[in-house]
Write a protein that holds these residues in place. Structure first.
Motif, PDB file in Angstrom:
ATOM      1  N   VAL A  94       0.831  -1.209   0.000  1.00  7.92           N
ATOM      2  CA  VAL A  94       0.000   0.000   0.000  1.00  7.92           C
ATOM      3  C   VAL A  94       0.865   1.258   0.000  1.00  7.92           C
ATOM      4  CG1 VAL A  94      -1.663   1.322   1.351  1.00  7.92           C
ATOM      5  CG2 VAL A  94      -1.973  -1.139   1.065  1.00  7.92           C
ATOM      6  N   VAL A  95       1.874   1.306   0.860  1.00 10.28           N
ATOM      7  CA  VAL A  95       2.721   2.494   0.948  1.00 10.28           C
ATOM      8  C   VAL A  95       3.478   2.730  -0.358  1.00 10.28           C
ATOM      9  CG1 VAL A  95       4.714   3.504   2.101  1.00 10.28           C
ATOM     10  CG2 VAL A  95       2.943   2.373   3.448  1.00 10.28           C
ATOM     11  N   LEU A  96       4.114   1.693  -0.883  1.00 13.22           N
ATOM     12  CA  LEU A  96       4.895   1.858  -2.111  1.00 13.22           C
ATOM     13  C   LEU A  96       4.002   2.144  -3.314  1.00 13.22           C
ATOM     14  CD1 LEU A  96       7.644  -0.910  -1.841  1.00 13.22           C
ATOM     15  CD2 LEU A  96       7.926   1.557  -1.623  1.00 13.22           C
ATOM     16  N   ASN A  97       2.903   1.427  -3.419  1.00 16.43           N
ATOM     17  CA  ASN A  97       2.026   1.593  -4.580  1.00 16.43           C
ATOM     18  C   ASN A  97       1.427   2.989  -4.629  1.00 16.43           C
ATOM     19  OD1 ASN A  97      -0.226   1.435  -6.438  1.00 16.43           O
ATOM     20  ND2 ASN A  97      -0.067  -0.778  -6.304  1.00 16.43           N
ATOM     21  N   LEU A  98       0.819   3.422  -3.529  1.00 15.37           N
ATOM     22  CA  LEU A  98       0.162   4.725  -3.529  1.00 15.37           C
ATOM     23  C   LEU A  98       1.175   5.860  -3.672  1.00 15.37           C
ATOM     24  CD1 LEU A  98      -2.613   4.268  -0.820  1.00 15.37           C
ATOM     25  CD2 LEU A  98      -2.766   3.988  -3.291  1.00 15.37           C
ATOM     26  N   ALA A 101       2.563   5.763  -7.286  1.00 16.53           N
ATOM     27  CA  ALA A 101       1.514   6.127  -8.233  1.00 16.53           C
ATOM     28  C   ALA A 101       1.250   7.635  -8.203  1.00 16.53           C
ATOM     29  CB  ALA A 101       0.227   5.362  -7.922  1.00 16.53           C
ATOM     30  N   LEU A 102       1.209   8.225  -7.009  1.00 14.85           N
ATOM     31  CA  LEU A 102       0.983   9.661  -6.896  1.00 14.85           C
ATOM     32  C   LEU A 102       2.162  10.447  -7.459  1.00 14.85           C
ATOM     33  CD1 LEU A 102      -0.820  11.942  -5.967  1.00 14.85           C
ATOM     34  CD2 LEU A 102       0.142  11.722  -3.667  1.00 14.85           C
ATOM     35  N   LEU A 103       3.386   9.993  -7.182  1.00 12.81           N
ATOM     36  CA  LEU A 103       4.573  10.661  -7.715  1.00 12.81           C
ATOM     37  C   LEU A 103       4.582  10.629  -9.245  1.00 12.81           C
ATOM     38  CD1 LEU A 103       7.350  11.992  -7.368  1.00 12.81           C
ATOM     39  CD2 LEU A 103       8.328   9.697  -7.174  1.00 12.81           C
ATOM     40  N   LEU A 183      -2.354   1.420 -12.648  1.00 12.59           N
ATOM     41  CA  LEU A 183      -3.791   1.636 -12.469  1.00 12.59           C
ATOM     42  C   LEU A 183      -4.058   2.805 -11.538  1.00 12.59           C
ATOM     43  CD1 LEU A 183      -6.714   0.772 -12.897  1.00 12.59           C
ATOM     44  CD2 LEU A 183      -6.425  -0.873 -11.025  1.00 12.59           C
ATOM     45  N   ASN A 184      -3.403   2.808 -10.380  1.00 11.69           N
ATOM     46  CA  ASN A 184      -3.574   3.923  -9.456  1.00 11.69           C
ATOM     47  C   ASN A 184      -3.013   5.214 -10.038  1.00 11.69           C
ATOM     48  OD1 ASN A 184      -4.856   2.393  -7.513  1.00 11.69           O
ATOM     49  ND2 ASN A 184      -2.995   1.960  -6.366  1.00 11.69           N
ATOM     50  N   MET A 185      -1.951   5.107 -10.838  1.00 10.46           N
ATOM     51  CA  MET A 185      -1.382   6.291 -11.479  1.00 10.46           C
ATOM     52  C   MET A 185      -2.410   6.965 -12.384  1.00 10.46           C
ATOM     53  SD  MET A 185       1.574   6.471 -14.373  1.00 10.46           S
ATOM     54  CE  MET A 185       0.327   5.908 -15.569  1.00 10.46           C
ATOM     55  N   VAL A 186      -3.131   6.170 -13.165  1.00 11.45           N
ATOM     56  CA  VAL A 186      -4.154   6.724 -14.067  1.00 11.45           C
ATOM     57  C   VAL A 186      -5.277   7.379 -13.269  1.00 11.45           C
ATOM     58  CG1 VAL A 186      -5.926   6.093 -15.747  1.00 11.45           C
ATOM     59  CG2 VAL A 186      -3.631   5.163 -15.970  1.00 11.45           C
ATOM     60  N   LEU A 187      -5.686   6.755 -12.169  1.00 13.17           N
ATOM     61  CA  LEU A 187      -6.736   7.347 -11.336  1.00 13.17           C
ATOM     62  C   LEU A 187      -6.279   8.670 -10.734  1.00 13.17           C
ATOM     63  CD1 LEU A 187      -8.027   4.127  -9.511  1.00 13.17           C
ATOM     64  CD2 LEU A 187      -9.112   5.347 -11.407  1.00 13.17           C
ATOM     65  N   LEU A 221      -8.012  18.247  -2.690  1.00 14.42           N
ATOM     66  CA  LEU A 221      -8.929  18.134  -3.822  1.00 14.42           C
ATOM     67  C   LEU A 221      -8.935  16.735  -4.440  1.00 14.42           C
ATOM     68  CD1 LEU A 221      -8.521  21.586  -5.597  1.00 14.42           C
ATOM     69  CD2 LEU A 221     -10.370  20.780  -4.118  1.00 14.42           C
ATOM     70  N   ILE A 222      -7.856  15.982  -4.287  1.00 13.27           N
ATOM     71  CA  ILE A 222      -7.845  14.616  -4.822  1.00 13.27           C
ATOM     72  C   ILE A 222      -8.060  13.582  -3.716  1.00 13.27           C
ATOM     73  CG2 ILE A 222      -6.284  15.313  -6.681  1.00 13.27           C
ATOM     74  CD1 ILE A 222      -4.076  13.724  -5.250  1.00 13.27           C
ATOM     75  N   SER A 223      -8.421  14.022  -2.521  1.00 16.90           N
ATOM     76  CA  SER A 223      -8.611  13.097  -1.398  1.00 16.90           C
ATOM     77  C   SER A 223      -9.685  12.036  -1.673  1.00 16.90           C
ATOM     78  CB  SER A 223      -8.937  13.872  -0.121  1.00 16.90           C
ATOM     79  OG  SER A 223     -10.065  14.706  -0.295  1.00 16.90           O
ATOM     80  N   PRO A 224     -10.781  12.324  -2.394  1.00 15.01           N
ATOM     81  CA  PRO A 224     -11.708  11.222  -2.717  1.00 15.01           C
ATOM     82  C   PRO A 224     -11.053  10.118  -3.536  1.00 15.01           C
ATOM     83  CG  PRO A 224     -12.779  13.339  -3.036  1.00 15.01           C
ATOM     84  CD  PRO A 224     -11.336  13.630  -2.814  1.00 15.01           C
ATOM     85  N   THR A 225     -10.179  10.494  -4.462  1.00 19.77           N
ATOM     86  CA  THR A 225      -9.473   9.489  -5.255  1.00 19.77           C
ATOM     87  C   THR A 225      -8.469   8.729  -4.397  1.00 19.77           C
ATOM     88  OG1 THR A 225      -9.705  10.890  -7.219  1.00 19.77           O
ATOM     89  CG2 THR A 225      -8.080   9.122  -7.325  1.00 19.77           C
ATOM     90  N   ILE A 226      -7.830   9.417  -3.453  1.00 19.46           N
ATOM     91  CA  ILE A 226      -6.917   8.730  -2.529  1.00 19.46           C
ATOM     92  C   ILE A 226      -7.680   7.684  -1.720  1.00 19.46           C
ATOM     93  CG2 ILE A 226      -5.408   9.023  -0.539  1.00 19.46           C
ATOM     94  CD1 ILE A 226      -4.684  11.783  -1.582  1.00 19.46           C
TER      95      ILE A 226
END
Length: 306
Positions: A94-98, A101-103, A183-187, A221-226
Motif C-alpha cells: 500500500v505504501v509503495l504503490n500509492l 503512483a501519486l509521484l 492503475l492507481n497512477m491513471v486514477l 482536492l484529490i482526497s476522494p481518489t486517494i
C-alpha cells in the motif's frame, strides 16, 4: 357481456403505467441480482456452513463439529505467522504503490513532450497476464537472472532474492507494485487534471511554494481518489495469491505465507476444507472491517465529507 367488460376493465386497471415501469426496472436489475445471489450470497452462506463442519473429501465424510474450527484459529501458531506476513505485505504494498503512483501522476501531469509515451509505458504492465508477468519475474530474480546480472555490472553481488528470509517478501512486494502501480497512477492523473488551475495561480500570487500548493490544494482536492485507491489497494493486497504461489510458494519457511495462501494450503493441499472455509470467513471479516474503517475515517480527511 357485462362480465367480459368487468374482467377487461380489471386487467386494464391492474397494468397501470407505474406497474409497467416497475416491471421494466425489475427486469433490468434481475440479471445483476441473480448474479449476486448465485455467485456472492449463496457461496458466502455455503462457506459459513462448511466452516461449521469437517469435510474429508478423500474419506467421503462430512461431520458437523460446531465451533471447533473457530476455536482452532485461536491456537494455530502458523495462522499468527501468516497474519504477520499478511500485515507486512499489505503495508509495504500500500505504501509503495500509492506513493509511487501519486509521484508518477504528478510528474506525468506536467505539460512536457513525451508524457503520453511514459503514461503508456507505466500503464502497460496492468494489461499483461498476471501469471505470465510473475513467471518472467521469477526468471529475472534467480541467482543468475538479469536482476543480479545488472547488479553485477555495477560490482554488486546480488542475493538469492526468492530464497532469502529478508529479501523474499521485498521481491514479491516490488513485483506486485510494478504490476499494478499504473492503475492507481491513471486514477490519480485523472484527479489531478480535475484540479482548477486558477487555485494554483492564486496560491503562487500569495507566495505559496510548490510543496505548500501540493499539501494545501492538491491533496485535499484529490482526497476522494486517494480514498478510492487506498480501498482498492488494501483489499487487493489481502487477496494476492498467484504471485506467492509462483514466486515463493510461501517460503522460505513461512516468511511469505500470507493468509490467502495459508487458506489454499489448508483447503487444497492438506484437504482440511472445513478449516479452510473458516479461514475464508476470517479473511472476509478482515477485508470488511478494514473497508468499513476507511469508510468511517473518510470524514476526517476527505474533502466535502461530513
Amino acid at each position: 357481456m357485462h362480465e367480459d367488460q368487468a374482467v377487461a376493465g380489471a386487467q386494464v386497471t391492474f397494468w397501470t403505467y407505474r406497474r409497467r415501469d416497475n416491471l421494466v426496472g425489475y427486469l433490468f436489475v434481475a440479471p445483476a441480482l441473480l448474479g449476486s445471489l448465485a455467485f456472492v450470497l449463496i457461496p458466502l452462506g455455503l462457506v459459513g456452513w462448511y466452516s461449521l463442519n469437517e469435510w474429508n473429501v478423500l474419506g467421503g465424510t462430512f461431520e458437523f463439529i460446531g465451533a471447533e474450527n473457530y476455536q482452532q484459529l485461536l491456537s494455530d501458531e502458523k495462522l499468527r505467522e501468516s497474519l504477520v506476513a499478511t500485515a507486512w505485505f499489505a503495508a509495504g504494498l500500500v505504501v509503495l504503490n500509492l506513493s509511487l503512483a501519486l509521484l508518477l501522476a504528478v510528474l506525468l501531469n506536467q505539460k512536457l513532450r513525451g508524457t503520453t509515451v511514459f503514461r503508456t509505458l507505466f500503464f502497460s504492465p496492468v494489461l499483461v497476464s498476471l501469471v505470465a508477468w510473475t513467471l518472467v519475474w521469477q526468471l529475472m530474480l534467480q541467482p543468475e537472472g538479469s536482476v543480479n546480472g545488472l547488479l553485477g555490472f555495477f560490482g554488486v553481488d546480488g542475493p538469492n532474492w526468492l530464497r532469502g528470509d529478508s529479501t523474499a517478501m521485498v521481491a514479491v512486494i516490488v513485483v506486485q507494485v510494478i504490476k499494478n502501480v499504473g492503475l492507481n497512477m491513471v486514477l490519480f492523473l485523472a484527479a489531478l487534471q480535475g484540479v482548477p488551475a486558477p487555485l494554483y495561480e492564486a496560491a503562487k500570487i500569495d507566495g505559496a511554494g510548490a510543496w505548500t500548493r501540493f499539501r494545501r490544494i492538491t491533496i485535499p482536492l484529490i482526497s476522494p481518489t486517494i480514498l478510492l485507491t487506498s480501498i482498492i489497494t488494501i483489499v487487493g493486497s489481502l487477496q494476492v495469491f498467484a504471485q506467492i504461489a509462483v514466486l515463493t510458494q510461501g517460503g522460505p519457511g513461512t516468511s511469505t505465507t500470507v493468509l490467502i495462501y495459508y487458506l489454499y494450503q489448508q483447503a487444497f493441499q492438506f484437504h482440511h476444507f472445513g478449516y479452510g472455509a473458516t479461514l475464508s470467513v476470517l479473511l472476509f471479516v478482515i477485508v470488511a472491517a478494514l473497508t468499513l474503517l476507511q469508510w468511517r475515517m473518510r470524514r476526517k480527511w476527505v474533502l466535502h465529507e461530513s
